[in-house]
Design an enzyme around this catalytic site. Structure first.
Site, PDB file in Angstrom:
ATOM      1  N   ASP A 156       0.820  -1.206   0.000  1.00  0.00           N
ATOM      2  CA  ASP A 156       0.000   0.000   0.000  1.00  0.00           C
ATOM      3  C   ASP A 156       0.862   1.267   0.000  1.00  0.00           C
ATOM      4  O   ASP A 156       2.002   1.248   0.461  1.00  0.00           O
ATOM      5  CB  ASP A 156      -0.915  -0.026   1.234  1.00  0.00           C
ATOM      6  CG  ASP A 156      -2.102   0.899   1.072  1.00  0.00           C
ATOM      7  OD1 ASP A 156      -2.399   1.329  -0.068  1.00  0.00           O
ATOM      8  OD2 ASP A 156      -2.739   1.213   2.089  1.00  0.00           O
TER       9      ASP A 156
ATOM     10  N   ASN B  64     -10.762  -2.965  -5.909  1.00  0.00           N
ATOM     11  CA  ASN B  64     -10.019  -1.941  -6.650  1.00  0.00           C
ATOM     12  C   ASN B  64     -10.699  -1.522  -7.959  1.00  0.00           C
ATOM     13  O   ASN B  64     -10.362  -0.494  -8.536  1.00  0.00           O
ATOM     14  CB  ASN B  64      -8.582  -2.404  -6.945  1.00  0.00           C
ATOM     15  CG  ASN B  64      -7.682  -2.382  -5.731  1.00  0.00           C
ATOM     16  OD1 ASN B  64      -6.729  -3.159  -5.619  1.00  0.00           O
ATOM     17  ND2 ASN B  64      -7.945  -1.478  -4.793  1.00  0.00           N
TER      18      ASN B  64
HETATM   19  C1  FPP Z   1      -1.950   0.162  -3.281  1.00  0.00           C
HETATM   20  O1  FPP Z   1      -1.531   1.485  -3.324  1.00  0.00           O
HETATM   21  C2  FPP Z   1      -1.542  -0.546  -4.478  1.00  0.00           C
HETATM   22  C3  FPP Z   1      -2.388  -1.088  -5.398  1.00  0.00           C
HETATM   23  C4  FPP Z   1      -3.842  -1.068  -5.286  1.00  0.00           C
HETATM   24  C5  FPP Z   1      -1.855  -1.748  -6.588  1.00  0.00           C
HETATM   25  C6  FPP Z   1      -0.635  -2.561  -6.338  1.00  0.00           C
HETATM   26  C7  FPP Z   1       0.126  -2.649  -7.575  1.00  0.00           C
HETATM   27  C8  FPP Z   1       1.452  -2.658  -7.637  1.00  0.00           C
HETATM   28  C9  FPP Z   1       2.379  -2.656  -6.485  1.00  0.00           C
HETATM   29  C10 FPP Z   1       2.145  -2.658  -8.904  1.00  0.00           C
HETATM   30  C11 FPP Z   1       1.852  -3.791  -9.776  1.00  0.00           C
HETATM   31  C12 FPP Z   1       2.089  -5.116  -9.199  1.00  0.00           C
HETATM   32  C13 FPP Z   1       2.625  -6.110  -9.891  1.00  0.00           C
HETATM   33  C14 FPP Z   1       2.507  -7.494  -9.419  1.00  0.00           C
HETATM   34  C15 FPP Z   1       3.310  -5.849 -11.139  1.00  0.00           C
HETATM   35  P1  FPP Z   1      -2.629   2.607  -3.341  1.00  0.00           P
HETATM   36  O2  FPP Z   1      -2.871   2.997  -4.751  1.00  0.00           O
HETATM   37  O3  FPP Z   1      -3.837   2.162  -2.590  1.00  0.00           O
HETATM   38  O4  FPP Z   1      -1.908   3.762  -2.590  1.00  0.00           O
HETATM   39  P2  FPP Z   1      -2.587   4.882  -1.676  1.00  0.00           P
HETATM   40  O5  FPP Z   1      -3.136   4.154  -0.462  1.00  0.00           O
HETATM   41  O6  FPP Z   1      -1.450   5.767  -1.339  1.00  0.00           O
HETATM   42  O7  FPP Z   1      -3.640   5.549  -2.491  1.00  0.00           O
END
Ligand code: FPP
Length: 233
Positions: free
Chosen positions: A11, A59
């Site tokens: 996250d 998501n």
């Molecule tokens: C959470 O950060 C992350 C996600 C919902 C997506 C995770 C994806 C990746 C780490 C990259 C792709 C993965 C692979 C396997 C290639 P957030 O967007 O919720 O962050 P925030 O809480 O700061 O808004």
């Protein structure tokens, strides 16, 4: 003791990007790069399974432009990394629902799964379009179907049997859950499997996560006494 199975809620990508005056998707891009280093670091520490939450069933509620970007990133990342996975003997697996994932992502996913299936090193288990509640409901439906077909008796349904119908059927439960980004939630991740998992959180945003922080988490894990509901030693 080194945890055999680590699960990670990656996250903080969006906040990482915002703090740098970048668009949120830049955070996901950076997050994908970091994952490569962490797979290697986990392997070096002796971890056998790394399950990462790449995209949850919730998501999809995000703006279409962000969802599209993550889907495209997953597809390209997976395909591009095949030689690296093979060079490092990484076996890639998938947990989640195929329903709703774009055909292109499913194709790239199937390619990486097939291309790495014979590898015998660390398992990188990708949770994509994954939700713990969805997993439990899907398992329940499969169990009911088995009972209706006469393949399974109601009295034979116990925890072990139920686990065999989950996406994680042949994997042990995580020993350690790491959540980056400062929140203290499970967020519908591995609801069944996390029952006795040790939880470790850090304020660090996922794109800033390093092998050193992973090692800190593993050392902290080593200090915990796991009693699994018993009284311990
Ligand atoms: C959470 O950060 C992350 C996600 C919902 C997506 C995770 C994806 C990746 C780490 C990259 C792709 C993965 C692979 C396997 C290639 P957030 O967007 O919720 O962050 P925030 O809480 O700061 O808004």
């Amino acid at each position: 003791m080194v945890p055999k199975h680590i699960a990670i809620i990656m996250d903080g990508n969006g906040r990482w990007a915002k703090e740098r005056g970048k668009i949120r998707t830049a955070g996901h891009q950076a997050g994908a790069e970091v994952l490569k280093d962490i797979v290697k670091a986990a392997d070096n520490l002796g971890v056998k399974i790394l399950t990462v939450y790449a995209f949850s069933t919730e998501n999809w509620k995000r703006p279409k432009i962000e969802v599209d970007f993550i889907m495209q990133l997953l597809g390209t990342y997976l395909k591009k990394e095949i030689p690296e996975f093979n060079a490092n003997n990484v076996q890639v697996r998938f947990i989640g629902s195929r329903n709703g994932l774009p055909e292109s992502v499913l194709e790239e996913l199937d390619l990486v799964l097939a291309s790495t299936a014979k590898n015998t090193g660390i398992i990188l288990n990708l949770a994509i379009n994954y939700g713990g509640r969805e997993e439990i409901i899907t398992a329940t439906k499969k169990i009911v179907e088995s009972v209706q077909k006469g393949d399974l008796k109601v009295e034979d349904i116990d925890e072990k049997c139920f686990e065999n119908f989950l996406y994680t059927a042949d994997l042990p439960a995580p020993d350690l859950l790491i959540r980056t980004g400062g929140d203290f939630r499970i967020s519908n991740f591995l609801l069944w499997q996390l029952a006795y998992t040790e939880i470790w959180t850090t304020d660090t945003y996922w794109p800033d996560f390093t092998p050193e922080i992973l090692q800190t988490a593993v050392v902290e894990f080593g200090k915990r006494e796991r009693r699994f509901g018993g009284l311990g030693n």
